[in-house]
Structures are given as structure tokens and as C-alpha cells.
Scaffold this active site. Sequence first.
Site, PDB file in Angstrom:
ATOM      1  N   HIS A  90       0.807  -1.225   0.000  1.00 34.21           N
ATOM      2  CA  HIS A  90       0.000   0.000   0.000  1.00 34.21           C
ATOM      3  C   HIS A  90       0.837   1.270   0.000  1.00 34.21           C
ATOM      4  O   HIS A  90       0.312   2.362  -0.147  1.00 34.21           O
ATOM      5  CB  HIS A  90      -0.945   0.003   1.205  1.00 34.21           C
ATOM      6  CG  HIS A  90      -2.033  -1.015   1.098  1.00 34.21           C
ATOM      7  ND1 HIS A  90      -3.300  -0.699   0.696  1.00 34.21           N
ATOM      8  CD2 HIS A  90      -2.025  -2.361   1.266  1.00 34.21           C
ATOM      9  CE1 HIS A  90      -4.047  -1.795   0.663  1.00 34.21           C
ATOM     10  NE2 HIS A  90      -3.286  -2.822   1.005  1.00 34.21           N
ATOM     11  N   ASP A 115       3.481   9.637  -1.032  1.00 35.67           N
ATOM     12  CA  ASP A 115       2.316   8.868  -0.578  1.00 35.67           C
ATOM     13  C   ASP A 115       2.061   7.738  -1.573  1.00 35.67           C
ATOM     14  O   ASP A 115       2.065   7.979  -2.782  1.00 35.67           O
ATOM     15  CB  ASP A 115       1.079   9.790  -0.518  1.00 35.67           C
ATOM     16  CG  ASP A 115       0.118   9.395   0.605  1.00 35.67           C
ATOM     17  OD1 ASP A 115       0.105   8.220   0.980  1.00 35.67           O
ATOM     18  OD2 ASP A 115      -0.607  10.292   1.083  1.00 35.67           O
ATOM     19  N   ASP A 120      26.599 -24.426  -9.042  1.00 35.94           N
ATOM     20  CA  ASP A 120      25.270 -24.572  -8.452  1.00 35.94           C
ATOM     21  C   ASP A 120      25.248 -24.894  -6.975  1.00 35.94           C
ATOM     22  O   ASP A 120      24.183 -24.931  -6.380  1.00 35.94           O
ATOM     23  CB  ASP A 120      24.480 -25.673  -9.166  1.00 35.94           C
ATOM     24  CG  ASP A 120      24.877 -27.038  -8.646  1.00 35.94           C
ATOM     25  OD1 ASP A 120      26.089 -27.339  -8.657  1.00 35.94           O
ATOM     26  OD2 ASP A 120      23.993 -27.781  -8.191  1.00 35.94           O
TER      27      ASP A 120
HETATM   28  C1  GDG Z   1      -1.898   4.096   3.279  1.00 39.53           C
HETATM   29  C2  GDG Z   1      -0.948   4.773   2.303  1.00 39.53           C
HETATM   30  C3  GDG Z   1      -2.713   4.593   0.541  1.00 39.53           C
HETATM   31  C4  GDG Z   1      -8.634  10.587   7.666  1.00 39.53           C
HETATM   32  N1  GDG Z   1      -9.071  11.412   8.612  1.00 39.53           N
HETATM   33  C5  GDG Z   1     -10.268  10.963   8.991  1.00 39.53           C
HETATM   34  C6  GDG Z   1     -10.581   9.863   8.247  1.00 39.53           C
HETATM   35  N2  GDG Z   1      -9.542   9.622   7.428  1.00 39.53           N
HETATM   36  C7  GDG Z   1      -9.474   8.529   6.449  1.00 39.53           C
HETATM   37  C8  GDG Z   1      -9.628   9.043   5.058  1.00 39.53           C
HETATM   38  C9  GDG Z   1      -8.894   7.987   4.241  1.00 39.53           C
HETATM   39  C10 GDG Z   1      -7.865   7.444   5.199  1.00 39.53           C
HETATM   40  O1  GDG Z   1      -8.189   7.930   6.486  1.00 39.53           O
HETATM   41  C11 GDG Z   1      -6.451   7.921   4.874  1.00 39.53           C
HETATM   42  O2  GDG Z   1      -5.999   7.231   3.779  1.00 39.53           O
HETATM   43  P1  GDG Z   1      -4.776   7.697   2.893  1.00 39.53           P
HETATM   44  O3  GDG Z   1      -4.784   6.902   1.660  1.00 39.53           O
HETATM   45  O4  GDG Z   1      -4.893   9.139   2.628  1.00 39.53           O
HETATM   46  O5  GDG Z   1      -3.455   7.488   3.765  1.00 39.53           O
HETATM   47  P2  GDG Z   1      -2.762   6.346   4.741  1.00 39.53           P
HETATM   48  O6  GDG Z   1      -3.508   6.184   5.997  1.00 39.53           O
HETATM   49  O7  GDG Z   1      -1.358   6.805   4.895  1.00 39.53           O
HETATM   50  O8  GDG Z   1      -2.836   4.980   3.921  1.00 39.53           O
HETATM   51  C12 GDG Z   1      -1.736   5.529   1.249  1.00 39.53           C
HETATM   52  C13 GDG Z   1      -3.527   3.808   1.539  1.00 39.53           C
HETATM   53  O9  GDG Z   1      -2.704   3.169   2.499  1.00 39.53           O
HETATM   54  C14 GDG Z   1      -4.368   2.750   0.837  1.00 39.53           C
HETATM   55  O10 GDG Z   1      -3.580   1.866   0.104  1.00 39.53           O
HETATM   56  O11 GDG Z   1      -3.568   5.377  -0.256  1.00 39.53           O
HETATM   57  O12 GDG Z   1      -0.857   6.093   0.306  1.00 39.53           O
HETATM   58  O13 GDG Z   1      -0.054   5.653   2.974  1.00 39.53           O
HETATM   59  O14 GDG Z   1      -9.754   6.961   3.875  1.00 39.53           O
HETATM   60  O15 GDG Z   1     -10.977   9.138   4.790  1.00 39.53           O
HETATM   61  N3  GDG Z   1     -11.741   9.198   8.354  1.00 39.53           N
HETATM   62  C15 GDG Z   1     -12.618   9.679   9.258  1.00 39.53           C
HETATM   63  N4  GDG Z   1     -12.351  10.731  10.060  1.00 39.53           N
HETATM   64  C16 GDG Z   1     -11.213  11.392   9.964  1.00 39.53           C
HETATM   65  O16 GDG Z   1     -10.988  12.344  10.701  1.00 39.53           O
HETATM   66  N5  GDG Z   1     -13.801   9.088   9.364  1.00 39.53           N
END
Ligand code: GDG
Length: 738
Positions: A179, A381, A686
Site C-alpha cells: 500500500h 504517498d 550450483d
Molecule cells: C496508506 C498509504 C494509501 C482521515 N481522517 C479521517 C478519516 N480519514 C481517512 C480518510 C482515508 C484514510 O483515512 C487515509 O488514507 P490515505 O490513503 O490518505 O493514507 P494512509 O492512511 O497513509 O494509507 C496511502 C492507503 O494506504 C491505501 O492503500 O492510499 O498512500 O499511505 O480513507 O478518509 N476518516 C474519518 N475521520 C477522519 O478524521 N472518518
Amino acid sequence: MEDLTPPGPTPEHPEHPADEQPILAVSHRLPVTMHRGPRGLERRQSTGGLVTALDPVLRKRGGTWIGWPGTRLPPEEQLSAPSDPYRIVPIPLSDTEVSRYYYGLSNRTLWPLFHCLPERARFDRRDWEIYEQVNLRFAEAAADAEQEGLVWIHDYQLLRTPLYLRRLRRGARIAFFLHIPFPPFDLFRILPWYREVLRGLLAADLIGFHVEGYAHNFMDCVERLLGVRVDWQSRRIQQGERTVQVGHFPLGIDFDLFDQRARSAPRVAREGAEKVVLGVDRLDYTKGIPERILAFERLLELHPEHRERVTLLQLAVPSRGEVTEYQRLKREIDELVGNVNGRFATATWSPIRYLYRSVPPDLLCALYRDAEVAAVTPLRDGMNLVAKEYVACQVDDPGVLVLSRLTGAAETMQEALLVTSYNVDSVASALHRALTMDESERRSRMLGLRRRERQNNVYVWVNAFLRAAQTTPAALGPPRDADFERWLGGFLNGLPLALFVDYDGTLTPIVDHPSRALLSDNTRAALRTLASRPDTNVTVVSGRALAGVRELVGVEGLTYAGNHGMEIVGPGLEPFRHEALAGFEEKTEELARSLDEIGAPGAWVEKKGATLTFHFREAEESAHHDLAEDARLRIEAAGFDLRDAHCAVEARPPIAWDKGQAVLHVLRNRYGPDWAESVRVIYIGDDQTDEDALHILAGLGVTFRVGSADTPTAASRLLSNVAAVEALLSWLAERARS
Ligand code: GDG
């Protein structure tokens, strides 16, 4: 994916064919998390990208999900409820394990390094050891789950799990998805355990990344650091007899779910400012929050017209607070927010509103929907789902997405205003452009973004990945001329070639009995042509007795080095026999008698003058271990050196001479002491006895080991089997004359 949100409904989706096999999902965190609440332990559904993607698939197909429940569970605690559509298997972790495997190796080593921030990475051998132990534990749980079908392992916390699982379940179908980014070669090789990580992943049948660039970096590392053959066009990797498929599968979101939430969520009251620039991130240094604040400050400096009219609303979700880097980052952000607010705030307006907490999904979607601009500016990211969620929530007057090029998301979301987050001025000017963009441009850009994200949603992602995981990639077949040209063309460079090849397992496959290990016609023909070339000298280096190997190969004009090079004959060379050999023949006879006493069916002694080999490949496989151990003890007691070979143990007089010494002897005597100036050296072997030569020649020649990347070797390249050796010999035989 981190678990950031409280429970929400799980979407059902019609795109999954229900008749397919169940899945075994393995990830660091489970789809449910245990929390200590006022009523004791409470089970909560986690949401976040990974869970929203996989949960509906498991619901449809059934299966098992293995992971850490997020807290210590009392032993009697059951995570699975009888009504669950799939099984949940918690892996308990001790405090030390959480600290060293999760906060340590995963988050203090791999996370920064894979995000191309090596100066933040810490390398601690103890962390690595515990990481290995925990990865093994996940693999054992997966093996014990007794479930048919695909095992799908996720993310950087479990890079070694595919290998451990392969050892436990040879025939398992294993897929892996990363991821986060996969770093370029130059950064990846900093990791002290880079070989182990690559080998860990190569045990999977399919390795998926978000974008092509990460897949490319991975294949580059496999090729350059392990010497494994990679087919760049079809993105297949030949790992011994196994073929591994690499692919990229950009993760999407549950678009309709976000769209619907945005349509139904109530308006959020606004105070004062007219426009909002929204930032939503886990509090993580990869997300570029300080840089974003500085860019916003620059915007206010350069464009005073935005003062009192625009607010940066930054939501930072607490994350990995146990790691000092994250504590430091939090202080840095607090301070920056204070500085900018202190500098620009008026009695009725603060430029930055900063929330250090998580908010419920409905509120999040309302904030997305109502923000005029989303500033998604990570320093790096893997994908970034926030950018996609913002787009899905633009159901009214469309806003503008300012997106860092250094995210996986930017690979496809080209209608966004793309920025390089490190360049504060350019981010400030992109924010200005976003805030002043007219409606028709906003609409056009958002339309393209929404259409793509709606189409490439998370269900499409799951299906594409599973389709690839269920397809068996065709084996690559032996390397082709173009491969050899790439590996060796520049190296040979018109100089004569001294080629050294081992016999058993290199020129011929390993067979039941040494007398049946015969050359193929093609190999013999290639050796004949090589022997006739004035610019090439070939030496066959074998553990067999000299006469034996010479007879089996039977090609005139080659040099033969028998008994691991203690005896050498060849054109233009003084016949060589190591002087210490003579005194050992009698002792070798004695040792042979002692080994004969073992007397197990299928085990026998091959006498080779001063050396001998105890073979047991025809014995019962269950007896191999004890037979080898018995032979080792007898060989050591007789004062001989021992070497493990394929289903055999070799005994040699304790003379400081091995295949490496033999190679140097041939080179010195044939080409003079400055041989390195006048000849190119290639060695192909080998087994362990070849390692002496591979080791000595490292940096002096090109060395090949036949086998898979699982075996530690000093060789610079791997050939997957004897057919690949044959292809290489044929290419060398036919190459242009120097
Ligand atoms: C890893 C990789 C990759 C955030 N604040 C709140 C909240 N969130 C949710 C968002 C989103 C998730 O958290 C964050 O996802 P990201 O993709 O931006 O980042 P990572 O956590 O670093 O995830 C990343 C991911 O894995 C998937 O493969 O995209 O690059 O680093 O879904 O909505 N949700 C709620 N309240 C918040 O305050 N409900």
C-alpha cells in the site's frame, strides 16, 4: 491503511461473483478493532481503504481474516461473532513485539525508507529479529487456517510473511499488495536486510503495487540486487522453477458511498471566512503538513486579498504517537500554526483552524463537500485516498483539488492542479489559482476526476487484483540472446574469455545416481564449439574424480579440474596435483570404510582418490537428515573437512585448497600474474562448493549460480536451471569472435 473511523455500514456491491473461492486475508490490522471502553472491551468495525475494499469480498465469498486486534485480548476473548459472514483470527502481540515489529521496524525503518526519507530511518537489528518472528507468526496462522484458495497478504508490516508461508505450504497460492511506495534501487539498498525483503516478497505468486513506478522500482531491485532474471515487458520474474507476476493496481474508493454521504450530510455552519482550503491527513511527516502551512503563509504574504477571506482547515488524525518522530512533528505543527495565526489573525478571523482528532464519516464528507479547495500535498504517498474522497464528495458547486505529484494518486488524477510539495512558492501559487479559478474550468476539471474515480472504484480494483491472482503466469523459459547481450555484451568487450563451469547441477541436472548425470546434445555441442574457439578457454571444475569428469564430458581441448580442483589437466598447462594429496589416500580409505558402516539402503560412498562423497539421494527422504548428520560426525572425527552438497556430504583432506584456489591456479598459469588485465572470467556453479570460487571472483568476473534467490550466494547473477546454463553456453559459443 490505518483504522481511523468508528463503525459505519458496510456497502454491499453486486460486482462480485458469489461462486468464487473464499479468501484468506492477512494484514497487520483486523477489520475489527478492540477498544477498552467504559463497558470493558468493545468490538468496533474499522473502516479505511483496505477494510472497505476487502470486507465486501469476504462477505460474499466467505473466508478468514488474520491480523492484530489492536490491543491485548484476554485469552478467552472471542473476536468472531457467530453471525459473522467470515472468520476473524486475531494474532496477539506482546508489548515488545508491538514496540519493535510495529513501531520499530515497520514504522521507524520501512515507512520512512520506502517513502524516500532515509534520514528519518533507524536500523536496529533487534527490531528486525522481532519483525521476522512476528512475520513468521502471521504465516503460521495463515497455514493453520486450513482454508483453500488464495492467501492475500497486505503491506509493509508483512514483507517476510509470503516466504514463511511458502515454506509451510509449498503449493499455496499467495498474492501480496503493497500500500505504500516501493523506493528506487539507490534508496532501497540502504536497508541492511534488502535481500531478505526481496526474497520475502518473491515467495508470492503475484506482487501488486499502486502504480507502475513502484512495480518498476521493485523489478529493478530484484534484477540488480539479487541478479534474478526479470522480463520487463510481461513483468514476470523467474525465481528458480517458480514464476512470479508483478503488476500495478491503483486502489480506488467506494465512490458511491462517499457521493451519497456528501449528498445527505447536513451543512456545517461557517464562521467569517468565505472560502476553505481543506487538509485531511493522519499526522505523519510524509503528508507534508508543515510544508502546506508554510505554503498557506506564503499565499497570505503574496496575495493579501485572501486575508480574512480564506481559512486553512487542517484535520490531523493522531497516529503512531509512540514514535518520537511523530511527537516532534506534532510540536512542529503546533508551533507553525501558532506562528501563522499570531502573524495574520484579526479579531474576527484566524487563518488556520487546526483539529487534532478524527471526525465521524458524515462530518468528514460534509467538510469535503463544502471545501472550495482540497490541499493534498504529501511529500510522498503510496496512493492517497483523501484526494479521491474529496472528488467523490464534490456533489455541488465543484471545488479544486491541489495534489502533490509525489503521490500515487497523481499518476491518474491529472486534472488536479499538480504541485511539488517541497516547492513552497509553487504550492502557494497553485492555491491562489485554485481559489480564483472560474466555474467552468472548475467544472471541467472535476468532471474528469469524478468520472474516473467513479469508474475505477474499489470494487474494480479488487476484481482486477483477484483476476490477476487467479491467473498462473507462464514460465519465462530460458533466457534469450537479448538477455545475455545485456548481461555480458559490454563485459566481454572483445577480450578473451576464461569460462569455468561446474558439472553436476550446472552442466547436467541432479539425478538419482552420478553415473546417470549426462550432458545434453546441445550442451556438448556448445562445449565443442567453445573448445575450438581460440579466444575462449573452458575449464570444467568438479568435485568428481578427474578421470570421471573427463570421461563424462568427453570433449577434447577443455581443461578439467577434478577433486574440487586438487587435480588439473588441460591444454598448455602443466598437469597439477596438489602435493598434500599423496599422504591422504590411506586415511581416505579408512574414512570410506567408516562411512560404509552406516549401511542405510540408498546411501553409498563415492571414492575419488584422496577425497570422497557420501551420497544419500536414493535413500528415504525422511532419513536424509540423520544420514547427513551421521556422515558429518564420522568425517569430522577422521579429521577431514566436510562440505554439504545436494543430498550428499563431501569429505576432503584438510588442505587449504578449493574450487576458488583452482580457478586462480588456472588463470595464473595460463594468462600470467596479470591475468585480470587480459582476460574476462565467467564462472557458473550450483552448490556450496562453488561458493568458494564465486566468492573469490566477486568483482573480478561475472559469476552465475544455478538456483533460486532463496539461497544465499556470492554470485552476481542467478540462472534458474540447467536449461538456462545451456542457453548461456550456446550464446557464448556463437558470440562474435574477438
Ligand atoms: C496508506 C498509504 C494509501 C482521515 N481522517 C479521517 C478519516 N480519514 C481517512 C480518510 C482515508 C484514510 O483515512 C487515509 O488514507 P490515505 O490513503 O490518505 O493514507 P494512509 O492512511 O497513509 O494509507 C496511502 C492507503 O494506504 C491505501 O492503500 O492510499 O498512500 O499511505 O480513507 O478518509 N476518516 C474519518 N475521520 C477522519 O478524521 N472518518
